[in-house]
Design an enzyme around this catalytic site. Structure first.
Site, PDB file in Angstrom:
ATOM      1  N   ASP A 284       0.806  -1.221   0.000  1.00 52.48           N
ATOM      2  CA  ASP A 284       0.000   0.000   0.000  1.00 52.48           C
ATOM      3  C   ASP A 284       0.840   1.273   0.000  1.00 52.48           C
ATOM      4  OD1 ASP A 284      -2.216  -1.612   0.141  1.00 52.48           O
ATOM      5  OD2 ASP A 284      -2.742  -1.097   2.206  1.00 52.48           O
TER       6      ASP A 284
ATOM      7  N   ARG B 176       2.915  12.836  -4.739  1.00 52.27           N
ATOM      8  CA  ARG B 176       3.336  13.752  -5.792  1.00 52.27           C
ATOM      9  C   ARG B 176       2.521  13.595  -7.074  1.00 52.27           C
ATOM     10  NH1 ARG B 176       9.586  15.391  -6.952  1.00 52.27           N
ATOM     11  NH2 ARG B 176       9.141  17.009  -8.497  1.00 52.27           N
TER      12      ARG B 176
ATOM     13  N   ARG C 116      -8.926   1.229  -0.547  1.00 51.11           N
ATOM     14  CA  ARG C 116      -9.793   1.961   0.366  1.00 51.11           C
ATOM     15  C   ARG C 116     -10.927   2.640  -0.393  1.00 51.11           C
ATOM     16  NH1 ARG C 116      -7.909   3.411   5.555  1.00 51.11           N
ATOM     17  NH2 ARG C 116      -9.398   5.136   5.381  1.00 51.11           N
TER      18      ARG C 116
ATOM     19  N   ARG D 152      -7.046   6.301  -0.926  1.00 53.33           N
ATOM     20  CA  ARG D 152      -5.940   7.062  -0.333  1.00 53.33           C
ATOM     21  C   ARG D 152      -4.584   6.612  -0.856  1.00 53.33           C
ATOM     22  NH1 ARG D 152      -5.959   6.890   6.019  1.00 53.33           N
ATOM     23  NH2 ARG D 152      -8.030   7.791   5.579  1.00 53.33           N
ATOM     24  N   HIS D 153      -4.455   5.324  -1.137  1.00 55.18           N
ATOM     25  CA  HIS D 153      -3.165   4.856  -1.667  1.00 55.18           C
ATOM     26  C   HIS D 153      -3.372   3.960  -2.888  1.00 55.18           C
ATOM     27  CE1 HIS D 153      -4.315   1.838   1.333  1.00 55.18           C
ATOM     28  NE2 HIS D 153      -3.917   2.584   2.331  1.00 55.18           N
TER      29      HIS D 153
ATOM     30  N   GLU E 249      -7.517  -6.527   0.610  1.00 58.10           N
ATOM     31  CA  GLU E 249      -8.137  -5.955   1.803  1.00 58.10           C
ATOM     32  C   GLU E 249      -9.184  -4.934   1.383  1.00 58.10           C
ATOM     33  OE1 GLU E 249      -4.682  -6.306   5.225  1.00 58.10           O
ATOM     34  OE2 GLU E 249      -5.049  -4.344   4.306  1.00 58.10           O
TER      35      GLU E 249
ATOM     36  N   THR F 137     -13.782  -2.368  16.715  1.00 58.71           N
ATOM     37  CA  THR F 137     -13.864  -2.640  18.137  1.00 58.71           C
ATOM     38  C   THR F 137     -12.934  -1.659  18.851  1.00 58.71           C
ATOM     39  OG1 THR F 137     -12.003  -4.189  18.108  1.00 58.71           O
ATOM     40  CG2 THR F 137     -14.193  -5.100  17.671  1.00 58.71           C
ATOM     41  N   THR F 138     -13.014  -1.631  20.171  1.00 61.39           N
ATOM     42  CA  THR F 138     -12.121  -0.751  20.919  1.00 61.39           C
ATOM     43  C   THR F 138     -10.659  -1.111  20.690  1.00 61.39           C
ATOM     44  OG1 THR F 138     -12.406  -2.176  22.834  1.00 61.39           O
ATOM     45  CG2 THR F 138     -13.788  -0.215  22.718  1.00 61.39           C
TER      46      THR F 138
ATOM     47  N   GLY G 275       1.642  -3.365  12.274  1.00 66.19           N
ATOM     48  CA  GLY G 275       2.683  -2.730  13.078  1.00 66.19           C
ATOM     49  C   GLY G 275       3.904  -3.581  13.349  1.00 66.19           C
TER      50      GLY G 275
ATOM     51  N   GLY H 219       3.608  -4.659   6.034  1.00 65.57           N
ATOM     52  CA  GLY H 219       3.777  -3.714   4.939  1.00 65.57           C
ATOM     53  C   GLY H 219       4.506  -2.444   5.302  1.00 65.57           C
ATOM     54  N   HIS H 220       3.921  -1.647   6.179  1.00 67.37           N
ATOM     55  CA  HIS H 220       4.443  -0.308   6.449  1.00 67.37           C
ATOM     56  C   HIS H 220       5.910  -0.337   6.863  1.00 67.37           C
ATOM     57  CE1 HIS H 220       5.010   3.456   8.781  1.00 67.37           C
ATOM     58  NE2 HIS H 220       4.239   3.959   7.841  1.00 67.37           N
TER      59      HIS H 220
END
Length: 248
Positions: A13, A22, A49, A53-54, A74, A104-105, A199, A220-221
């Site tokens: 992503d 850009r 999304r 967004r990406h 996803e 969820t929380t 993460g 990924g990130h």
């Protein structure tokens, strides 16, 4: 000794995030996906999304045409995304929350509250041959709901565990790891295939990779960020090495 090889899905992503900052065509997420496969990724993950967004619609077209291995698509549980998935028929679809009220929380998809609607939503996807995965918190109520609606796979949200580690809250980190450990075993006992992600870094992946019920990690990130310094292939190779070491 654990012998089953843990799969690595690389999320591309944020190659698109850099491109979109850009405009234009570079860097190309499809090129990144091909390199990731060559570096040992077992699959590619991309999140289309609602706000684009990406990843773009054209990126999904390109990935479906170019990939040798499976695409994990996803998406939010919307009619638009269902239609796109049914048109492309990727190997897997993973339902993820995009809006606060869908979570969820703990951050995963709120399945238990919308169980009936989600059961009807995923039925055509399963009928089309897509493996349906649900991205959820390590919460027994949500896992039971995912099982009841007919999901074949759950992906456990590792964000709270990773955040606690990054912030030096090691007691909280260890508590989150215990929860992930218990819920991976619980889901496996129900017959669900267990994946994990969100993460994960070189510093946090090993305890998750060591969980015997976890069959796949989606990362990924961090990999895309690390690729700025190492290059994409070395960044993936190092993640693969740590995962394999933990599994053995």
């Amino acid at each position: 000794m654990m012998t089953e090889r843990l799969r690595l899905g690389v999320n591309i992503d944020h190659v698109a995030t850099v491109r979109n900052a850009r405009g234009g065509a570079v860097p190309d997420p499809v090129r990144a996906a091909i390199l990731a496969e060559e570096a040992g990724a077992d699959g590619i993950t991309a999140h289309l999304r609602e706000d684009r967004r990406h990843i773009s619609d054209a990126d999904i077209e390109g990935l479906m045409a170019a990939l040798k291995g499976p695409l994990n698509f996803e998406m939010a549980a919307t009619a638009e995304m269902q239609a796109i998935a049914l048109r492309h028929k990727p190997h897997a679809v993973c339902l993820v929350p995009e809006k606060r009220e869908e979570r969820t929380t703990e951050g995963g998809l709120e399945v238990a509250r919308d169980e009936n609607a989600l059961a009807h939503y995923i039925a055509p996807l399963r009928d089309a041959g897509c493996r349906v995965s649900i991205f959820i918190a390590a919460d027994q109520r949500q896992i039971e709901a995912a099982h009841r609606i007919g999901a074949e796979v759950i992906e456990l949200h590792t964000g709270a565990y990773c955040d606690a580690h990054a912030e030096g809250r090691f007691n909280d980190r260890d508590a989150e790891l215990r929860k992930l450990t218990d819920m991976a075993a619980f889901a496996d006992d129900l017959g669900l295939e267990v994946h994990a992600g969100h993460g994960l870094t070189y510093d946090t992946v090993q305890p998750i990779a060591a969980l015997p019920q976890v069959m796949e990690l989606n990362i990924g990130h961090f990999i895309i960020g690390e690729a700025i310094f190492r290059g994409l292939v070395p960044a993936i190779t190092e993640m693969r090495r740590i995962m394999d070491e933990a599994r053995g």
